[in-house]
Design a protein around this motif. Sequence first.
Motif, PDB file in Angstrom:
ATOM      1  N   ASP A 280       4.185  10.155   1.843  1.00 43.09           N
ATOM      2  CA  ASP A 280       5.233  10.679   2.715  1.00 43.09           C
ATOM      3  C   ASP A 280       5.453   9.735   3.886  1.00 43.09           C
ATOM      4  OD1 ASP A 280       5.250  12.869   1.043  1.00 43.09           O
ATOM      5  OD2 ASP A 280       4.066  14.138   2.381  1.00 43.09           O
ATOM      6  N   LEU A 281       6.695   9.350   4.108  1.00 40.16           N
ATOM      7  CA  LEU A 281       7.039   8.462   5.214  1.00 40.16           C
ATOM      8  C   LEU A 281       8.139   9.119   6.048  1.00 40.16           C
ATOM      9  CD1 LEU A 281       7.100   4.991   3.408  1.00 40.16           C
ATOM     10  CD2 LEU A 281       5.301   5.908   4.889  1.00 40.16           C
ATOM     11  N   PRO A 282       8.190   8.810   7.338  1.00 43.03           N
ATOM     12  CA  PRO A 282       9.199   9.433   8.211  1.00 43.03           C
ATOM     13  C   PRO A 282      10.582   8.842   7.978  1.00 43.03           C
ATOM     14  CG  PRO A 282       7.928   7.826   9.429  1.00 43.03           C
ATOM     15  CD  PRO A 282       7.277   7.923   8.081  1.00 43.03           C
ATOM     16  N   ALA A 283      11.558   9.501   8.549  1.00 42.37           N
ATOM     17  CA  ALA A 283      12.921   8.961   8.506  1.00 42.37           C
ATOM     18  C   ALA A 283      12.979   7.640   9.261  1.00 42.37           C
ATOM     19  CB  ALA A 283      13.889   9.967   9.123  1.00 42.37           C
ATOM     20  N   ASP A 284      13.872   6.753   8.799  1.00 42.47           N
ATOM     21  CA  ASP A 284      14.072   5.460   9.444  1.00 42.47           C
ATOM     22  C   ASP A 284      15.557   5.156   9.339  1.00 42.47           C
ATOM     23  OD1 ASP A 284      14.289   2.713  10.091  1.00 42.47           O
ATOM     24  OD2 ASP A 284      12.248   2.325   9.385  1.00 42.47           O
ATOM     25  N   GLU A 285      16.205   4.944  10.471  1.00 43.42           N
ATOM     26  CA  GLU A 285      17.648   4.713  10.464  1.00 43.42           C
ATOM     27  C   GLU A 285      18.029   3.447   9.706  1.00 43.42           C
ATOM     28  OE1 GLU A 285      18.068   2.260  14.690  1.00 43.42           O
ATOM     29  OE2 GLU A 285      19.025   4.230  14.461  1.00 43.42           O
ATOM     30  N   ARG A 286      17.051   2.617   9.378  1.00 43.24           N
ATOM     31  CA  ARG A 286      17.316   1.371   8.645  1.00 43.24           C
ATOM     32  C   ARG A 286      17.136   1.528   7.137  1.00 43.24           C
ATOM     33  NH1 ARG A 286      12.878  -1.953  11.871  1.00 43.24           N
ATOM     34  NH2 ARG A 286      11.811  -0.025  11.229  1.00 43.24           N
ATOM     35  N   VAL A 287      16.767   2.739   6.701  1.00 45.45           N
ATOM     36  CA  VAL A 287      16.432   2.938   5.281  1.00 45.45           C
ATOM     37  C   VAL A 287      17.243   4.104   4.714  1.00 45.45           C
ATOM     38  CG1 VAL A 287      14.604   3.409   3.621  1.00 45.45           C
ATOM     39  CG2 VAL A 287      14.094   2.083   5.690  1.00 45.45           C
ATOM     40  N   ASN A 288      18.033   3.820   3.687  1.00 52.65           N
ATOM     41  CA  ASN A 288      18.794   4.856   2.989  1.00 52.65           C
ATOM     42  C   ASN A 288      17.955   5.477   1.875  1.00 52.65           C
ATOM     43  OD1 ASN A 288      20.881   3.955   4.577  1.00 52.65           O
ATOM     44  ND2 ASN A 288      22.072   3.057   2.885  1.00 52.65           N
ATOM     45  N   VAL A 289      18.015   6.783   1.736  1.00 52.82           N
ATOM     46  CA  VAL A 289      17.357   7.464   0.626  1.00 52.82           C
ATOM     47  C   VAL A 289      18.383   7.656  -0.491  1.00 52.82           C
ATOM     48  CG1 VAL A 289      16.118   9.515  -0.140  1.00 52.82           C
ATOM     49  CG2 VAL A 289      15.743   8.610   2.175  1.00 52.82           C
ATOM     50  N   LEU A 290      18.097   7.045  -1.656  1.00 50.17           N
ATOM     51  CA  LEU A 290      19.026   7.112  -2.785  1.00 50.17           C
ATOM     52  C   LEU A 290      18.739   8.287  -3.706  1.00 50.17           C
ATOM     53  CD1 LEU A 290      19.047   3.327  -3.821  1.00 50.17           C
ATOM     54  CD2 LEU A 290      20.588   4.500  -2.227  1.00 50.17           C
ATOM     55  N   GLY A 291      17.455   8.612  -3.873  1.00 47.42           N
ATOM     56  CA  GLY A 291      17.096   9.667  -4.808  1.00 47.42           C
ATOM     57  C   GLY A 291      15.620   9.981  -4.743  1.00 47.42           C
TER      58      GLY A 291
ATOM     59  N   PHE B 294      17.232   9.984   5.998  1.00 51.70           N
ATOM     60  CA  PHE B 294      16.340  11.068   6.384  1.00 51.70           C
ATOM     61  C   PHE B 294      14.916  10.807   5.905  1.00 51.70           C
ATOM     62  CE2 PHE B 294      17.686  12.100   2.219  1.00 51.70           C
ATOM     63  CZ  PHE B 294      19.049  12.395   2.199  1.00 51.70           C
ATOM     64  N   GLU B 295      14.045  11.801   6.040  1.00 49.01           N
ATOM     65  CA  GLU B 295      12.630  11.632   5.702  1.00 49.01           C
ATOM     66  C   GLU B 295      12.454  11.172   4.261  1.00 49.01           C
ATOM     67  OE1 GLU B 295      10.798  15.355   6.577  1.00 49.01           O
ATOM     68  OE2 GLU B 295      10.557  14.895   8.713  1.00 49.01           O
ATOM     69  N   ARG B 296      11.339  10.454   4.040  1.00 50.23           N
ATOM     70  CA  ARG B 296      11.071   9.847   2.734  1.00 50.23           C
ATOM     71  C   ARG B 296       9.753  10.384   2.165  1.00 50.23           C
ATOM     72  NH1 ARG B 296      10.565   4.051   4.746  1.00 50.23           N
ATOM     73  NH2 ARG B 296      10.120   5.157   6.687  1.00 50.23           N
ATOM     74  N   PRO B 297       9.750  11.591   1.604  1.00 53.19           N
ATOM     75  CA  PRO B 297       8.516  12.091   0.999  1.00 53.19           C
ATOM     76  C   PRO B 297       8.123  11.251  -0.220  1.00 53.19           C
ATOM     77  CG  PRO B 297      10.348  13.533   0.476  1.00 53.19           C
ATOM     78  CD  PRO B 297      10.849  12.554   1.492  1.00 53.19           C
TER      79      PRO B 297
ATOM     80  N   GLU C 102       0.813  -1.211   0.000  1.00 54.09           N
ATOM     81  CA  GLU C 102       0.000   0.000   0.000  1.00 54.09           C
ATOM     82  C   GLU C 102       0.850   1.266   0.000  1.00 54.09           C
ATOM     83  OE1 GLU C 102      -3.415   2.271   2.718  1.00 54.09           O
ATOM     84  OE2 GLU C 102      -2.549   0.380   3.385  1.00 54.09           O
ATOM     85  N   LEU C 103       1.937   1.283   0.766  1.00 56.50           N
ATOM     86  CA  LEU C 103       2.677   2.520   1.016  1.00 56.50           C
ATOM     87  C   LEU C 103       3.930   2.665   0.162  1.00 56.50           C
ATOM     88  CD1 LEU C 103       2.418   2.720   4.914  1.00 56.50           C
ATOM     89  CD2 LEU C 103       0.877   3.674   3.191  1.00 56.50           C
ATOM     90  N   VAL C 104       4.438   1.573  -0.377  1.00 60.52           N
ATOM     91  CA  VAL C 104       5.664   1.626  -1.177  1.00 60.52           C
ATOM     92  C   VAL C 104       5.518   0.702  -2.388  1.00 60.52           C
ATOM     93  CG1 VAL C 104       7.139   2.145   0.804  1.00 60.52           C
ATOM     94  CG2 VAL C 104       6.788  -0.249   0.125  1.00 60.52           C
ATOM     95  N   ILE C 105       6.366   0.942  -3.375  1.00 68.58           N
ATOM     96  CA  ILE C 105       6.488   0.047  -4.528  1.00 68.58           C
ATOM     97  C   ILE C 105       7.784  -0.737  -4.337  1.00 68.58           C
ATOM     98  CG2 ILE C 105       6.701  -0.099  -7.033  1.00 68.58           C
ATOM     99  CD1 ILE C 105       5.390   2.762  -7.066  1.00 68.58           C
ATOM    100  N   ARG C 106       7.698  -2.041  -4.233  1.00 63.27           N
ATOM    101  CA  ARG C 106       8.847  -2.875  -3.929  1.00 63.27           C
ATOM    102  C   ARG C 106       9.489  -3.409  -5.212  1.00 63.27           C
ATOM    103  NH1 ARG C 106       6.866  -7.581  -0.508  1.00 63.27           N
ATOM    104  NH2 ARG C 106       9.111  -7.859  -0.161  1.00 63.27           N
TER     105      ARG C 106
END
Length: 359
Positions: free
Chosen positions: A323-334, A296-299, A271-275
Amino acid sequence: MAELGQSIYPTLGIAEANRQLDEAIRVGCRHLFTSLHLPEASVDDWREVRRLLERAAQAGMRIAADVSRASLAQFDADPEHLAPLAKLGIEIIRLDHGFTMEETMRILRAEQFTFQINAGSMNRDDVRRLEKEGVELSRLIAVHNFYPRRETGVTIDFYRRQNRMFREFCIATGGFVPSLTEPRGPLHEGLPTVEAHRRLRAAEAAAELIAEGLTDIVYFGDPGPNEKEWTAVSHVVSGLIPLRVKWIDPLPPELEPLLADVHTSPWDAAELVIRSPISKPFVRERGFDPVPRNTFERPLGSVTMDNTRYIRYFGEVQVTRTDLPADERVNVLGRVIPEDRPLLRHIGSGMRYAFVAID
């Protein structure tokens, strides 16, 4: 999988129509829709129109022609004698005004043609009547109108409801999207089927038409799409949605092949992401450990990769649908660029997508 078509109007100017046909042939378009009886147009030399249609047929295009009684006469044809149309390469006929019901039914039984019926004006009883009258439903294509006047197009809900009904009878379907490059006169307001598409980018409009597998042919209603529109819509109708992305940092060389590949949304779409199901195996096979970075945050439209803090889940690439919050387990690539973010809602189960890097 849907196919892409172009609309050309030789009665509005044969030189321009030939230029547009050249472009359609160049990009490999396989379907051509043409109207041969526009009320605002007059034709000085119908021989030139014949030559244009013959050239399209020689290029392997499947020609659908909207005809009236008057335009039939220009090709030495009439409701009892349609063979001249077939000689021009016209395979699909759409009947406009001027035919009696009896003539219409007789024409629909003509075995050498496929017929476009008005998808917006028929219901189940109408289809059952055609079947009862001996019309082979397999030779019908239910194509919606386009609407030149602003505010008169249909809703996407109506479009989908009608197409679901035609699917019950195994009847193919089609609709029109506008081109923002060269809207057709005299109103220059675009030629969409769905009103909400009138000022929408063609790729997004096409993605909405083909959602749920409800459209077989997507025609450009306007005659002059540019190369970017051709390319984007061609990808979409083939089931591949390109997403233009700005990468935050240069990609590690180990990840470049993965992020340049084609990805497929899993059948159990989140629902919230495309895997991306191919991402974890790719990362593991190459021994790449994505250390925490840019957590950081994941808009909406963020392209991410789960890092090593996600333990055995690390390596999965995702695109956020919200929009999703920051998560220390998730890197934002672009980030997917703003113009392409509306496409994210059309990447459903089994839909393919690809990242296109831009500066």
